[in-house]
Design a protein around this motif. Structure first.
Motif, PDB file in Angstrom:
ATOM      1  N   TYR A  38      16.597 -18.658  49.507  1.00  0.00           N
ATOM      2  CA  TYR A  38      16.584 -17.732  50.648  1.00  0.00           C
ATOM      3  C   TYR A  38      15.378 -16.940  51.106  1.00  0.00           C
ATOM      4  N   ARG A  39      14.583 -17.230  50.512  1.00  0.00           N
ATOM      5  CA  ARG A  39      13.184 -16.156  50.896  1.00  0.00           C
ATOM      6  C   ARG A  39      12.245 -17.338  51.333  1.00  0.00           C
ATOM      7  N   GLY A  40      11.754 -17.490  52.745  1.00  0.00           N
ATOM      8  CA  GLY A  40      10.659 -18.324  53.160  1.00  0.00           C
ATOM      9  C   GLY A  40       9.638 -18.673  52.397  1.00  0.00           C
ATOM     10  N   GLU A  41       9.060 -17.699  51.885  1.00  0.00           N
ATOM     11  CA  GLU A  41       7.911 -17.711  51.233  1.00  0.00           C
ATOM     12  C   GLU A  41       7.676 -18.499  50.057  1.00  0.00           C
ATOM     13  N   ASN A  42       8.924 -18.743  49.571  1.00  0.00           N
ATOM     14  CA  ASN A  42       9.081 -19.643  48.447  1.00  0.00           C
ATOM     15  C   ASN A  42       8.921 -21.157  48.677  1.00  0.00           C
ATOM     16  N   SER A  43       9.027 -21.480  49.965  1.00  0.00           N
ATOM     17  CA  SER A  43       8.944 -22.646  50.535  1.00  0.00           C
ATOM     18  C   SER A  43       7.567 -23.114  50.916  1.00  0.00           C
ATOM     19  N   GLU A  44       6.582 -22.192  50.723  1.00  0.00           N
ATOM     20  CA  GLU A  44       5.168 -22.300  51.053  1.00  0.00           C
ATOM     21  C   GLU A  44       4.673 -23.325  50.119  1.00  0.00           C
ATOM     22  N   LYS A  45       3.541 -24.011  50.411  1.00  0.00           N
ATOM     23  CA  LYS A  45       2.811 -24.733  49.362  1.00  0.00           C
ATOM     24  C   LYS A  45       2.358 -23.631  47.970  1.00  0.00           C
ATOM     25  N   MET A  46       2.486 -24.490  46.764  1.00  0.00           N
ATOM     26  CA  MET A  46       2.438 -23.692  45.908  1.00  0.00           C
ATOM     27  C   MET A  46       1.073 -23.536  45.287  1.00  0.00           C
ATOM     28  N   GLN A  47       0.324 -24.584  45.453  1.00  0.00           N
ATOM     29  CA  GLN A  47      -1.049 -24.889  44.848  1.00  0.00           C
ATOM     30  C   GLN A  47      -1.949 -24.364  45.758  1.00  0.00           C
ATOM     31  N   LEU A  68      10.148 -14.885  38.263  1.00  0.00           N
ATOM     32  CA  LEU A  68      11.065 -15.685  39.084  1.00  0.00           C
ATOM     33  C   LEU A  68      12.218 -14.751  39.818  1.00  0.00           C
ATOM     34  N   ILE A  69      12.781 -13.710  39.242  1.00  0.00           N
ATOM     35  CA  ILE A  69      13.720 -12.801  39.471  1.00  0.00           C
ATOM     36  C   ILE A  69      13.132 -11.958  40.818  1.00  0.00           C
ATOM     37  N   ARG A  70      11.695 -11.433  40.792  1.00  0.00           N
ATOM     38  CA  ARG A  70      11.196 -10.712  41.672  1.00  0.00           C
ATOM     39  C   ARG A  70      10.768 -11.640  42.977  1.00  0.00           C
ATOM     40  N   ARG A  71      10.768 -12.993  42.708  1.00  0.00           N
ATOM     41  CA  ARG A  71      10.279 -13.797  43.946  1.00  0.00           C
ATOM     42  C   ARG A  71      11.655 -14.236  44.566  1.00  0.00           C
ATOM     43  N   ALA A  72      12.748 -14.119  43.991  1.00  0.00           N
ATOM     44  CA  ALA A  72      14.191 -13.973  44.727  1.00  0.00           C
ATOM     45  C   ALA A  72      14.507 -12.759  45.365  1.00  0.00           C
ATOM     46  N   ALA A  75      20.316 -23.781  35.134  1.00  0.00           N
ATOM     47  CA  ALA A  75      19.849 -22.488  35.543  1.00  0.00           C
ATOM     48  C   ALA A  75      18.894 -22.600  36.434  1.00  0.00           C
ATOM     49  N   PHE A  76      17.726 -23.646  36.237  1.00  0.00           N
ATOM     50  CA  PHE A  76      16.652 -23.638  37.254  1.00  0.00           C
ATOM     51  C   PHE A  76      17.225 -23.914  38.693  1.00  0.00           C
ATOM     52  N   ARG A  77      18.175 -24.708  38.917  1.00  0.00           N
ATOM     53  CA  ARG A  77      18.807 -25.048  39.957  1.00  0.00           C
ATOM     54  C   ARG A  77      19.442 -23.905  40.623  1.00  0.00           C
ATOM     55  N   LEU A  78      20.069 -23.086  39.684  1.00  0.00           N
ATOM     56  CA  LEU A  78      20.087 -21.694  40.343  1.00  0.00           C
ATOM     57  C   LEU A  78      19.191 -20.954  40.838  1.00  0.00           C
ATOM     58  N   LEU A  79      18.039 -20.779  39.979  1.00  0.00           N
ATOM     59  CA  LEU A  79      17.160 -19.922  40.565  1.00  0.00           C
ATOM     60  C   LEU A  79      16.534 -20.646  41.820  1.00  0.00           C
ATOM     61  N   LEU A 128      -5.266 -11.959  39.163  1.00  0.00           N
ATOM     62  CA  LEU A 128      -4.448 -12.858  39.648  1.00  0.00           C
ATOM     63  C   LEU A 128      -3.344 -13.179  38.665  1.00  0.00           C
ATOM     64  N   PHE A 129      -3.541 -13.154  37.472  1.00  0.00           N
ATOM     65  CA  PHE A 129      -2.417 -13.268  36.673  1.00  0.00           C
ATOM     66  C   PHE A 129      -1.368 -12.471  36.772  1.00  0.00           C
ATOM     67  N   LYS A 130      -1.523 -11.208  36.873  1.00  0.00           N
ATOM     68  CA  LYS A 130      -0.384 -10.136  36.909  1.00  0.00           C
ATOM     69  C   LYS A 130       0.121 -10.405  38.334  1.00  0.00           C
ATOM     70  N   LYS A 131      -0.577 -10.514  39.236  1.00  0.00           N
ATOM     71  CA  LYS A 131      -0.018 -10.814  40.822  1.00  0.00           C
ATOM     72  C   LYS A 131       1.042 -12.083  40.771  1.00  0.00           C
ATOM     73  N   ILE A 132       0.335 -13.082  40.001  1.00  0.00           N
ATOM     74  CA  ILE A 132       1.435 -14.331  40.384  1.00  0.00           C
ATOM     75  C   ILE A 132       2.426 -14.414  39.010  1.00  0.00           C
ATOM     76  N   THR A 133       2.222 -13.884  38.023  1.00  0.00           N
ATOM     77  CA  THR A 133       3.202 -13.965  37.031  1.00  0.00           C
ATOM     78  C   THR A 133       3.841 -12.583  36.498  1.00  0.00           C
ATOM     79  N   ASP A 134       3.420 -11.485  37.117  1.00  0.00           N
ATOM     80  CA  ASP A 134       3.893 -10.391  36.662  1.00  0.00           C
ATOM     81  C   ASP A 134       3.624  -9.978  35.184  1.00  0.00           C
ATOM     82  N   VAL A 135       3.050 -10.624  34.620  1.00  0.00           N
ATOM     83  CA  VAL A 135       2.411 -10.227  33.420  1.00  0.00           C
ATOM     84  C   VAL A 135       0.948 -10.446  33.317  1.00  0.00           C
ATOM     85  N   SER A 136       0.301  -9.628  32.203  1.00  0.00           N
ATOM     86  CA  SER A 136      -1.067  -9.814  32.172  1.00  0.00           C
ATOM     87  C   SER A 136      -1.410 -10.882  31.295  1.00  0.00           C
TER      88      SER A 136
END
Length: 272
Positions: free
Chosen positions: A159-168, A103-107, A149-153, A209-217
């Motif tokens: 502020y980053r446009g890619e986060n408004s794209e469809k998630m699924q 989440l922090i990286r996506r911000a 806290a979720f509202r904050l994130l 995929l898991f590492k790419k999307i979640t940042d963890v294995s």
């Protein structure tokens, strides 16, 4: 000069089925002598409501001002201090969980870019709303604080446009399916191969995929999910051996090693 701080005792305030928690939160009033050198046990977000200061990270110095939010990474030496002539005031939040780094990286925050300027009154208001909820020292107050806290994130990510794209996308669906498989079967003898089979993709592809999307294995996610569930069971009074079995560990000794690696204490010490 004053500092308001609230430390959340996860043992007595467990929250089911979540990979996101606030572990500490507070407010720092103006203090010209404020000077912190530290290594943080969790990622920290600090939002300046006034004044100026400086952050030193990885050999670089960043000036921070009112309206800026700066990120303190986990397990990295950081040095931050107020400008004596115009000392800062700020809110701070320690965040913990499998999903937090992603989440922090996506911000847009990283060790190379730890500071962003927002000057957004909504951000300050959300921080201001969290502290009194935590100070209630109730389960409902903590859940409400987590919602804020979720509202904050969400604000930071907006502020980053890619986060408004469809998630699924197909990739996200694969990872979500793997996560749901873990949540439904964490007490069984499962591994990454089983996760991949449940999704219907190859093991190597799921790892990428898991590492790419979640940042963890996926291995890390499985272990951390099991340990998070174990903490709740131990906090409820369940014994160490029974908890190990219920969380899918092949022996209490292996469980104890993994538990201490992630929490810093043994299961018996955590159980108290």
């Amino acid at each position: 000069m004053s500092t308001l701080a609230f430390i959340i005792n996860q043992k007595f305030c467990p929250v089911a089925d979540t990979d996101f928690n606030i572990t500490a939160f507070g407010y720092q009033d103006a203090d010209p002598h404020h000077n912190i050198k530290d290594v943080k046990p969790e990622p920290v977000l600090q939002y300046l409501t006034g004044g100026r200061g400086f952050l030193e990270l990885d050999g670089k110095t960043f000036e921070v001002r009112a309206g800026d939010l700066f990120y303190l990474p986990k397990d990295k030496f950081v040095h931050y201090y107020a400008c004596p002539q115009d000392p800062y005031t700020y809110y701070w939040a320690h965040l913990d969980g499998v999903s937090v780094p992603s989440l922090i990286r996506r911000a847009g925050f990283s060790e190379k870019e730890p500071v962003k300027s927002y000057n957004d009154g909504r951000i300050e208001r959300v921080f201001a709303e969290i502290l009194p909820l935590l100070r209630e020292d109730t389960f409902t107050g903590y859940l409400s604080a987590k919602g804020h806290a979720f509202r904050l994130l969400s604000l930071l990510l907006s502020y980053r446009g890619e986060n408004s794209e469809k998630m699924q996308s197909a990739e996200v669906k694969y990872v979500n399916t793997a996560m749901q498989f873990v949540k439904n079967n964490f007490g069984e003898d499962i591994g990454v191969t089983d996760m991949a089979a449940a999704v219907g993709v190859g093991r190597s592809y799921l790892c990428v995929l898991f590492k790419k999307i979640t940042d963890v294995s996926p291995v890390r996610y499985l272990i951390e999910y099991r340990i998070n569930q174990a903490k709740k069971m131990l906090a409820s009074g369940l014994g160490v051996t029974e908890t190990a079995v219920n969380c899918g560990f092949n022996s209490p000794a292996h469980f104890s090693v993994q538990f201490k690696n992630l929490t810093g204490v043994s299961p018996s010490a955590f159980r108290g």
